[in-house]
Design a protein around this motif. Structure first.
Motif, PDB file in Angstrom:
ATOM      1  N   PRO A   1      14.351   3.383   0.064  1.00  0.00           N
ATOM      2  CA  PRO A   1      13.004   4.450   0.148  1.00  0.00           C
ATOM      3  C   PRO A   1      12.145   4.438  -1.161  1.00  0.00           C
ATOM      4  CG  PRO A   1      15.214   5.805   0.280  1.00  0.00           C
ATOM      5  CD  PRO A   1      15.578   4.256   0.226  1.00  0.00           C
ATOM      6  N   GLU A   2      12.794   4.103  -2.308  1.00  0.00           N
ATOM      7  CA  GLU A   2      11.869   4.383  -3.428  1.00  0.00           C
ATOM      8  C   GLU A   2      11.726   2.773  -4.279  1.00  0.00           C
ATOM      9  OE1 GLU A   2      12.415   7.702  -5.663  1.00  0.00           O
ATOM     10  OE2 GLU A   2      11.789   8.090  -3.615  1.00  0.00           O
ATOM     11  N   TYR A   3      11.839   1.684  -3.343  1.00  0.00           N
ATOM     12  CA  TYR A   3      11.558   0.383  -3.952  1.00  0.00           C
ATOM     13  C   TYR A   3      10.158   0.531  -4.559  1.00  0.00           C
ATOM     14  CZ  TYR A   3       7.683   0.089  -0.440  1.00  0.00           C
ATOM     15  OH  TYR A   3       6.460   0.161   0.155  1.00  0.00           O
TER      16      TYR A   3
ATOM     17  N   GLN B   1       2.452   9.210   0.218  1.00  0.00           N
ATOM     18  CA  GLN B   1       2.515   8.932   1.777  1.00  0.00           C
ATOM     19  C   GLN B   1       3.825   8.242   2.048  1.00  0.00           C
ATOM     20  OE1 GLN B   1      -1.319   7.249   3.379  1.00  0.00           O
ATOM     21  NE2 GLN B   1      -2.116   7.747   1.365  1.00  0.00           N
ATOM     22  N   ARG B   2       4.354   7.373   1.120  1.00  0.00           N
ATOM     23  CA  ARG B   2       5.388   6.894   1.434  1.00  0.00           C
ATOM     24  C   ARG B   2       6.813   7.961   1.511  1.00  0.00           C
ATOM     25  NH1 ARG B   2       8.233   2.607  -2.568  1.00  0.00           N
ATOM     26  NH2 ARG B   2       8.353   4.365  -3.961  1.00  0.00           N
ATOM     27  N   ARG B   3       6.668   8.756   0.663  1.00  0.00           N
ATOM     28  CA  ARG B   3       7.610   9.895   0.672  1.00  0.00           C
ATOM     29  C   ARG B   3       7.592  10.668   2.136  1.00  0.00           C
ATOM     30  NH1 ARG B   3       6.291  12.264  -4.238  1.00  0.00           N
ATOM     31  NH2 ARG B   3       6.724  10.147  -5.054  1.00  0.00           N
ATOM     32  N   ALA B   4       6.446  10.823   2.379  1.00  0.00           N
ATOM     33  CA  ALA B   4       6.041  11.677   3.681  1.00  0.00           C
ATOM     34  C   ALA B   4       6.756  10.949   4.841  1.00  0.00           C
ATOM     35  CB  ALA B   4       4.717  11.854   4.140  1.00  0.00           C
ATOM     36  N   LEU B   5       6.748   9.643   4.489  1.00  0.00           N
ATOM     37  CA  LEU B   5       7.259   8.700   6.086  1.00  0.00           C
ATOM     38  C   LEU B   5       8.869   8.791   5.905  1.00  0.00           C
ATOM     39  CD1 LEU B   5       5.755   5.187   5.828  1.00  0.00           C
ATOM     40  CD2 LEU B   5       5.642   6.794   7.638  1.00  0.00           C
ATOM     41  N   VAL B   6       9.294   8.890   4.713  1.00  0.00           N
ATOM     42  CA  VAL B   6      10.860   8.939   4.806  1.00  0.00           C
ATOM     43  C   VAL B   6      11.408  10.057   5.719  1.00  0.00           C
ATOM     44  CG1 VAL B   6      12.991   8.891   3.250  1.00  0.00           C
ATOM     45  CG2 VAL B   6      11.035   7.539   2.642  1.00  0.00           C
TER      46      VAL B   6
ATOM     47  N   TYR C   1       0.830  -1.336   0.076  1.00  0.00           N
ATOM     48  CA  TYR C   1      -0.053   0.040  -0.175  1.00  0.00           C
ATOM     49  C   TYR C   1       0.986   1.253   0.001  1.00  0.00           C
ATOM     50  CZ  TYR C   1      -3.852  -3.331   0.486  1.00  0.00           C
ATOM     51  OH  TYR C   1      -4.630  -4.258   0.390  1.00  0.00           O
ATOM     52  N   LEU C   2       2.136   1.202   0.670  1.00  0.00           N
ATOM     53  CA  LEU C   2       2.645   2.187   0.492  1.00  0.00           C
ATOM     54  C   LEU C   2       3.453   2.632  -0.765  1.00  0.00           C
ATOM     55  CD1 LEU C   2       4.942   2.209   3.884  1.00  0.00           C
ATOM     56  CD2 LEU C   2       2.993   3.642   3.321  1.00  0.00           C
ATOM     57  N   TRP C   3       3.534   1.402  -1.487  1.00  0.00           N
ATOM     58  CA  TRP C   3       4.092   1.766  -3.207  1.00  0.00           C
ATOM     59  C   TRP C   3       3.024   2.233  -3.810  1.00  0.00           C
ATOM     60  CZ3 TRP C   3       2.405  -1.982  -7.177  1.00  0.00           C
ATOM     61  CH2 TRP C   3       3.030  -1.658  -8.404  1.00  0.00           C
ATOM     62  N   ARG C   4       1.679   1.889  -3.676  1.00  0.00           N
ATOM     63  CA  ARG C   4       0.595   2.222  -4.040  1.00  0.00           C
ATOM     64  C   ARG C   4       0.419   3.642  -3.869  1.00  0.00           C
ATOM     65  NH1 ARG C   4      -3.733  -1.043  -5.278  1.00  0.00           N
ATOM     66  NH2 ARG C   4      -4.801   1.158  -5.852  1.00  0.00           N
ATOM     67  N   HIS C   5       0.868   4.303  -2.832  1.00  0.00           N
ATOM     68  CA  HIS C   5       0.633   5.734  -2.510  1.00  0.00           C
ATOM     69  C   HIS C   5       2.093   6.363  -2.096  1.00  0.00           C
ATOM     70  CE1 HIS C   5      -2.948   3.510  -1.557  1.00  0.00           C
ATOM     71  NE2 HIS C   5      -3.610   4.686  -1.757  1.00  0.00           N
ATOM     72  N   PRO C   6       2.759   6.526  -3.350  1.00  0.00           N
ATOM     73  CA  PRO C   6       3.949   7.097  -3.148  1.00  0.00           C
ATOM     74  C   PRO C   6       4.246   8.367  -2.320  1.00  0.00           C
ATOM     75  CG  PRO C   6       3.370   7.030  -5.476  1.00  0.00           C
ATOM     76  CD  PRO C   6       2.399   6.439  -4.826  1.00  0.00           C
TER      77      PRO C   6
ATOM     78  N   ALA D   1     -13.628   5.370   4.934  1.00  0.00           N
ATOM     79  CA  ALA D   1     -13.210   4.021   5.381  1.00  0.00           C
ATOM     80  C   ALA D   1     -12.273   3.293   4.314  1.00  0.00           C
ATOM     81  CB  ALA D   1     -14.121   3.177   6.214  1.00  0.00           C
ATOM     82  N   ASP D   2     -12.997   3.420   3.161  1.00  0.00           N
ATOM     83  CA  ASP D   2     -12.182   2.685   1.919  1.00  0.00           C
ATOM     84  C   ASP D   2     -10.890   3.296   1.468  1.00  0.00           C
ATOM     85  OD1 ASP D   2     -13.912   0.644   2.028  1.00  0.00           O
ATOM     86  OD2 ASP D   2     -15.172   1.369   0.577  1.00  0.00           O
ATOM     87  N   VAL D   3     -10.582   4.761   2.167  1.00  0.00           N
ATOM     88  CA  VAL D   3      -9.304   5.058   1.534  1.00  0.00           C
ATOM     89  C   VAL D   3      -7.928   4.615   2.542  1.00  0.00           C
ATOM     90  CG1 VAL D   3      -8.115   7.259   1.374  1.00  0.00           C
ATOM     91  CG2 VAL D   3     -10.499   7.023   0.701  1.00  0.00           C
ATOM     92  N   PHE D   4      -7.085   4.593   1.988  1.00  0.00           N
ATOM     93  CA  PHE D   4      -5.828   4.276   2.728  1.00  0.00           C
ATOM     94  C   PHE D   4      -5.114   5.539   2.929  1.00  0.00           C
ATOM     95  CE2 PHE D   4      -1.239   3.393   2.916  1.00  0.00           C
ATOM     96  CZ  PHE D   4      -0.802   2.546   3.726  1.00  0.00           C
ATOM     97  N   ASP D   5      -4.985   5.810   4.340  1.00  0.00           N
ATOM     98  CA  ASP D   5      -4.578   7.138   4.681  1.00  0.00           C
ATOM     99  C   ASP D   5      -3.819   6.896   6.021  1.00  0.00           C
ATOM    100  OD1 ASP D   5      -4.055   9.810   5.582  1.00  0.00           O
ATOM    101  OD2 ASP D   5      -6.340  10.366   5.670  1.00  0.00           O
TER     102      ASP D   5
END
Ligand code: HEM
Length: 395
Positions: A365-367, A255-260, A248-253, A321-325
């Motif tokens: 980080p960019e897998y 959000q993944r960037r914010a995590l890094v 899911y983090l890959w599907r939402h880049p 609820a159906d949104v990955f956030d």
């Protein structure tokens, strides 16, 4: 007419459309075929998990509640009601407390780094199979007191026990053979330990062999049943949940960037993946005393299933609820259950999930996910990804 069936091919592959309809049209849904009620709304499940009108003593798995498979003859805490459950669970609980798990962080991180080292040089690996599974197996084998060198094969036997073919309903004789082989070997190990005269260790087997429950020493059968439970729960679910999070983090880049940049949010990302795609889809109980939920009358002897994964997508509990956030901060979820049977491994999962994610994001980080290789489990019970190959710049 709603044609929900947890064993149908469509639901095994993708339960979400059925769950949305159940919540909307029939939140307390009865299937005569299984003489069982299905609860799909968050509030109903939350409420039911703390009521003693239901019993876990006749089984909790879909196999037992829906197909009426016999629960194991020996007492296992996951299938006991209060107050009996207390003695058995208390024996195993100490290493899973928040404090005890916190003290494992360094060794867990060292393990993850050791596992990652050869994978990092390769530039691609399967997160589920090559990283999360070995970590979970090593740690749970150590906690149980199983020989480290045998643990991977035992985990493979568990996986073969749970394997399902399209059209399969419940356990086949081949599945069952794997379970029997595993239980036979565990029984040998437990008997050897019992005969060894040294039960001073902190591992589950030693503790169970030296601690009475309900005033009696535990039988070898009861110890074996508890070992089986801990091996299954301790090695199956973490890898699914981690593979899901990576996906899911890959599907939402974004959000993944914010995590890094904000690594303190890694825990929230893991929590959101557990809510959004819960690996333990459904578990249940039997009705012990008549009870009414939303006007439906549940009768003693009938089954009741808690659709955890549906409750975690309930719009009346979670906005969008159906949104990955990953910026969600929910007040409560059903990810680890609720009530007396709430997951004993919750803190361990938080630790393993967080450390694994932190280390993956530091390394890559960019897998990229190799989408065709990402494969979902096919099962009425365990959901999520059992193949999650990722690619990145090799070190
Ligand atoms: C992300 C990972 C995990 C998830 C989503 C999860 C989920 C759950 C849920 C929903 C329950 C409630 C069952 C019920 O009410 O019938 C549960 C119970 C349980 N979990 Fe976990 N679990 C996870 C990891 C673990 C781990 C790592 C362990 C072992 C170390 C574990 C051991 C157990 C046990 C033994 C129970 C039964 C507790 C009892 O009946 O008192 N789980 N888990």
């Amino acid at each position: 007419m709603l044609d929900y069936d947890p064993f149908s091919d469509a639901v095994m592959r993708d339960p979400w459309p059925a769950y949305a309809r159940l919540r909307r049209e029939a939140p307390v849904f009865y299937l005569e075929k299984y003489d069982t009620w299905f609860l799909s709304r968050f509030e109903d499940i939350w409420w039911s998990t703390t009521r003693d009108v239901f019993t876990a003593e006749r089984g909790v798995t879909p196999e037992m509640v829906l197909l009426k498979a016999e629960p194991p003859p020996d007492p296992v805490f996951s299938m006991l009601d209060l107050p009996r459950q207390r003695d058995y669970r208390r024996m195993l609980a100490p290493p899973y407390s928040r404090g005890a798990v916190g003290r494992r962080e360094e060794s867990t991180r060292a393990r993850v780094r050791r596992l990652l080292r050869p994978l990092a040089e390769r530039g691609h690996f399967d997160v589920y199979r090559e990283l999360a599974t070995p970590l979970a197996v090593e740690e749970i084998a150590e906690l149980i007191g199983l020989p480290a060198e045998e643990a991977p094969e035992m985990r493979a036997q568990v996986a073969r026990f749970f394997a399902r073919e399209p059209g399969q309903v419940g356990t086949t004789p081949e599945n069952e053979e794997e379970r029997v082989r595993l239980l036979t070997r565990v029984a040998e190990i437990v008997a050897e330990r019992a005969g060894s005269g040294d039960l001073s260790g902190d591992d589950h087997i030693s503790v169970m062999l030296r601690t009475p429950a309900e005033g009696e020493p535990l039988s070898i059968g009861a110890v074996v049943a508890a070992v089986f439970t801990m091996l299954v729960t301790g090695s199956e679910v973490l890898p699914l949940s981690l593979a899901n999070t990576v996906y899911y983090l890959w599907r939402h880049p974004d959000q993944r960037r914010a995590l890094v940049d904000r690594s303190e949010d890694v825990r929230h990302a893991y929590a959101e993946s557990l809510r959004y795609d819960q690996p333990t889809n459904l578990l249940g109980r039997f009705v012990k005393e008549p009870v009414e939920i939303r006007g439906e009358k549940l009768q003693p002897g009938q089954g009741v299933m808690f659709l955890w994964a549906s409750g975690n997508r309930d719009e009346s509990e979670f906005e969008r609820a159906d949104v990955f956030d990953i910026s969600r901060r929910p007040r409560r979820t059903l990810s680890f259950g609720h009530g007396a049977h709430k997951c004993i491994g919750e803190h361990l999962s938080w630790l393993q999930g967080r450390v694994l994610l932190e280390e993956i994001l530091t390394l890559a980080p960019e897998y990229e996910v190799d989408r065709p290789g990402a494969r979902r489990a096919y099962s009425e019970f365990l959901h999520g990804y059992v193949g999650m190959p990722i690619e990145f710049e090799p070190l």
